[in-house]
Design an enzyme around this catalytic site. Structure first.
Site, PDB file in Angstrom:
ATOM      1  N   TYR A 188      -2.792  61.514   6.764  1.00  0.00           N
ATOM      2  CA  TYR A 188      -3.701  61.824   7.880  1.00  0.00           C
ATOM      3  C   TYR A 188      -4.869  60.816   7.929  1.00  0.00           C
ATOM      4  O   TYR A 188      -5.205  60.293   8.988  1.00  0.00           O
ATOM      5  CB  TYR A 188      -4.212  63.270   7.747  1.00  0.00           C
ATOM      6  CG  TYR A 188      -5.278  63.610   8.753  1.00  0.00           C
ATOM      7  CD1 TYR A 188      -4.943  63.903  10.079  1.00  0.00           C
ATOM      8  CD2 TYR A 188      -6.626  63.603   8.406  1.00  0.00           C
ATOM      9  CE1 TYR A 188      -5.937  64.180  11.016  1.00  0.00           C
ATOM     10  CE2 TYR A 188      -7.619  63.880   9.330  1.00  0.00           C
ATOM     11  CZ  TYR A 188      -7.271  64.173  10.629  1.00  0.00           C
ATOM     12  OH  TYR A 188      -8.252  64.437  11.556  1.00  0.00           O
ATOM     13  N   TYR A 239     -11.332  68.090  22.996  1.00  0.00           N
ATOM     14  CA  TYR A 239     -11.867  69.160  22.140  1.00  0.00           C
ATOM     15  C   TYR A 239     -12.488  70.277  22.977  1.00  0.00           C
ATOM     16  O   TYR A 239     -11.916  70.683  23.975  1.00  0.00           O
ATOM     17  CB  TYR A 239     -12.896  68.614  21.127  1.00  0.00           C
ATOM     18  CG  TYR A 239     -12.487  67.334  20.483  1.00  0.00           C
ATOM     19  CD1 TYR A 239     -11.370  67.288  19.668  1.00  0.00           C
ATOM     20  CD2 TYR A 239     -13.189  66.166  20.694  1.00  0.00           C
ATOM     21  CE1 TYR A 239     -10.976  66.112  19.066  1.00  0.00           C
ATOM     22  CE2 TYR A 239     -12.803  64.980  20.098  1.00  0.00           C
ATOM     23  CZ  TYR A 239     -11.701  64.969  19.295  1.00  0.00           C
ATOM     24  OH  TYR A 239     -11.321  63.807  18.715  1.00  0.00           O
TER      25      TYR A 239
HETATM   26  N1  GLN Z   1     -10.637  61.079  11.184  1.00  0.00           N
HETATM   27  C1  GLN Z   1     -11.448  61.985  11.930  1.00  0.00           C
HETATM   28  C2  GLN Z   1     -11.616  63.279  11.190  1.00  0.00           C
HETATM   29  O1  GLN Z   1     -10.669  63.751  10.592  1.00  0.00           O
HETATM   30  C3  GLN Z   1     -10.806  62.223  13.267  1.00  0.00           C
HETATM   31  C4  GLN Z   1     -11.613  63.155  14.119  1.00  0.00           C
HETATM   32  C5  GLN Z   1     -11.816  62.676  15.516  1.00  0.00           C
HETATM   33  O2  GLN Z   1     -11.526  61.561  15.912  1.00  0.00           O
HETATM   34  N2  GLN Z   1     -12.401  63.553  16.305  1.00  0.00           N
HETATM   35  O3  GLN Z   1     -12.665  63.869  11.188  1.00  0.00           O
END
Ligand code: GLN
Length: 305
Positions: A188, A239
């Protein structure tokens, strides 16, 4: 067209002063808050670019679209939806307050962090192969073999990713994810550190808009996959401000905390934007102003009459 893009960038430049570059991943705080890059690819594949369109940045949450495609290819949509929902949420992208409630069996959707970690866990292969497949898909979709990942950002996120780690272990405890939690998190963090420029992002947008052609998806036909991706992006891609964004912009879009926006523009077109100064939801501040202006000027909203 190029003049229009320049003008829209200049009209929205002041917004970079009103937001804040992400610093919870320390390496991201090195970004220049005033940078703005923009690319629009039209039906005929003409590439219109403006601003710092050559700048590379990590795609962060935009990678969640790539991993969702792979998880669906590997498992089929029903198995993926056993583990992750399809609903929008009014909570921030990195929230997991609800995950420990007894009645909550899965994260709300694949584009918040918890949902995306589940999706990564569903991609077939060991940790090495999983990440290789994500990068290969990115290369295929963007038609750019140079795509790699940023080791500094990866190490920085891995060293400070306690919140993601906490939600992953909670989901392992609840039986939502199987397998080696650290290995899944490692993949991830790496996928979030994949680097692109705005042209690559616009290519992803155009690819999805055009029906994900050329992708061999054994478990679902490409049209169904495309409908699913566009729907999820519209409902969850920004989001906890996705609904307002859908009304005001009307372009299925995914954002990332490094300041990227990848827009799936109707009729086989795509938009890529980079501007690292963010609003409180974690979306690019000037990026939002720019895509809204583009949507209005060029009638890009899917809701246009
Ligand atoms: N790498 C980021 C995280 O896990 C990704 C989150 C995002 O781009 N909003 O927090």
């Amino acid at each position: 067209m190029d003049q229009l893009l320049n003008k829209i960038i200049e009209e929205n430049r002041y917004l970079t002063e009103l937001g804040k570059v992400a610093d919870y991943i320390p390496a991201l705080s090195k970004a220049n808050a005033n940078d703005i890059g923009l690319c629009f690819i039209d039906k005929e594949d003409n590439i219109h670019k403006s601003g710092c369109h050559n700048s590379k940045f990590t795609i962060q949450s935009i990678s969640k679209v790539l991993t969702l495609i792979l998880a669906i290819m590997d498992n089929g949509i029903d198995k993926v939806l056993d583990k992750v929902g399809l609903e929008g949420t009014d909570e921030p992208f990195n929230s997991f307050v609800k995950l420990d409630l007894p009645n909550i069996k899965k994260p709300a959707n694949p584009l918040i962090n918890s949902g995306a970690i589940v999706v990564t866990s569903l991609i077939k292969g060991d940790d090495f192969i999983r990440f290789q497949r994500i990068i290969d898909l990115a290369k295929f979709i963007t038609n750019n073999n140079e795509i790699g990942f940023n080791e500094d950002v990866y190490n920085s996120e891995k060293a400070t990713g306690s919140r993601n780690r906490a939600m992953a272990y909670l989901m392992s405890n609840k039986g939502i994810i199987d397998g080696d939690v650290e290995g899944i998190l490692d993949t991830y963090f790496k996928q979030c550190s994949i680097e692109m420029d705005v042209v690559d992002l616009a290519r992803i947008g155009k690819f999805i808009s055009g029906g994900c052609k050329g992708l061999q998806v054994p478990t679902i036909n490409n049209n169904e996959l495309t409908i699913l991706l566009k729907g999820i992006l519209l409902a969850c891609g920004m989001y906890d401000s996705s609904s307002r964004y859908a009304i005001e912009v009307g372009i299925p879009t995914k954002s990332g905390v490094s300041g990227g926006l990848m827009g799936v523009v109707p009729a086989n077109r795509g938009i890529g934007i980079y501007s690292p100064s963010l609003d409180t939801h974690g979306n690019s501040m000037a990026g939002l102003g720019i895509i809204k202006a583009l949507s209005r000027k060029l009638n890009l909203s899917i809701f246009n009459c």
